[in-house]
Design a protein around this motif. Structure first.
Motif, mmCIF file in Angstrom:
data_model
loop_
_atom_site.group_PDB
_atom_site.id
_atom_site.type_symbol
_atom_site.label_atom_id
_atom_site.label_comp_id
_atom_site.label_asym_id
_atom_site.label_seq_id
_atom_site.Cartn_x
_atom_site.Cartn_y
_atom_site.Cartn_z
ATOM 1 N N LYS A 36 27.067 34.734 33.308
ATOM 2 C CA LYS A 36 27.041 34.282 31.914
ATOM 3 C C LYS A 36 25.603 34.128 31.426
ATOM 4 N N ASP A 63 29.821 33.235 38.548
ATOM 5 C CA ASP A 63 30.276 33.294 37.165
ATOM 6 C C ASP A 63 29.228 32.717 36.216
ATOM 7 N N TYR A 90 30.485 42.357 30.766
ATOM 8 C CA TYR A 90 29.047 42.527 30.524
ATOM 9 C C TYR A 90 28.688 44.009 30.477
ATOM 10 N N ASP A 147 35.201 36.924 38.658
ATOM 11 C CA ASP A 147 33.813 37.354 38.499
ATOM 12 C C ASP A 147 33.741 38.826 38.105
ATOM 13 N N ARG A 207 34.332 39.194 34.379
ATOM 14 C CA ARG A 207 33.143 38.876 33.579
ATOM 15 C C ARG A 207 32.090 39.969 33.699
#
Length: 212
Positions: free
Chosen positions: A138, A134, A194, A187, A190
């Protein structure tokens, strides 16, 4: 391939290490005070402030210089490894030593690709620390945003698209989509966020507005 300068074997190229060493030496020569700081005199406070402000930069230069000495071990380090902060410090130093927005964009796109490769390696690891994927995802998004900002400035000045962003988006999407089934739910959320972000970058009028 990462802009850190890997050859086909995955090792840092001699040109990369030579470039880093030269940039570090030049930066040190430009930024070090030409005379020692004195305790009295009208210029003492200004010199003291300059010296204090220089400390973080010198620390970064020292860390990046250690990368040159450390070589392959540092270059190949992964999130969670003891040498990984040194690798990231070297990336940050080279970014800040970049001479223009085009170079900053190129480096940042390369670092974002590096983060994607690191996520892939973490997913294949037998054991990994919780939260590393994660955190790396980021960092990948933050670096991509930095790259897009720099590239937008370049393209607005030139009045034309370089095509670099579209190539980057396609490469990142291809790599990350393959990894999605291996991620846990958090995960994957996220990573999908993205992917939505970079897909939007290739749409008309989706780029950030920059003011020079």
């Amino acid at each position: 391939m990462s802009r850190l300068g890997a050859d086909m074997s995955g090792d840092p190229r001699p040109e990369f290490r030579a470039e880093l060493r030269e940039r570090l030496m030049n930066a040190a020569e430009e930024d070090l005070p030409p005379e020692p700081v004195v305790a009295d005199g009208p210029d003492a406070p200004r010199r003291a402030r300059r010296r204090t402000a220089l400390v973080p930069q010198l620390v970064s230069l020292a860390l990046a210089g250690a990368l040159v000495a450390g070589g392959v071990g540092t270059y190949r380090s992964m999130p969670g490894d003891a040498l990984y902060p040194l690798k990231r410090a070297a990336e940050s130093t080279l970014f800040h030593l970049s001479t223009d927005d085009a170079e900053r964009a190129d480096r940042s796109f390369g670092y974002a690709e590096t983060r994607a490769h690191e996520v892939e390696e973490l997913l294949g690891a037998t054991k990994r620390e919780s939260g590393l994927i994660d955190e790396t995802l980021k960092d990948m998004e933050d670096t991509t945003r930095s790259a897009v900002t720099s590239l937008t400035r370049v393209e607005r000045r030139s009045g034309r698209s370089t095509g670099q962003l579209r190539r980057f988006v396609q490469k990142q999407r291809n790599q990350i989509e393959i990894m999605l089934p291996k991620m846990d739910e958090e995960d994957r959320r996220r990573a999908n966020g993205y992917l939505d972000y970079i897909d939007g970058l290739t749409q008309p009028d989706s780029r950030p507005v920059t003011r020079d």
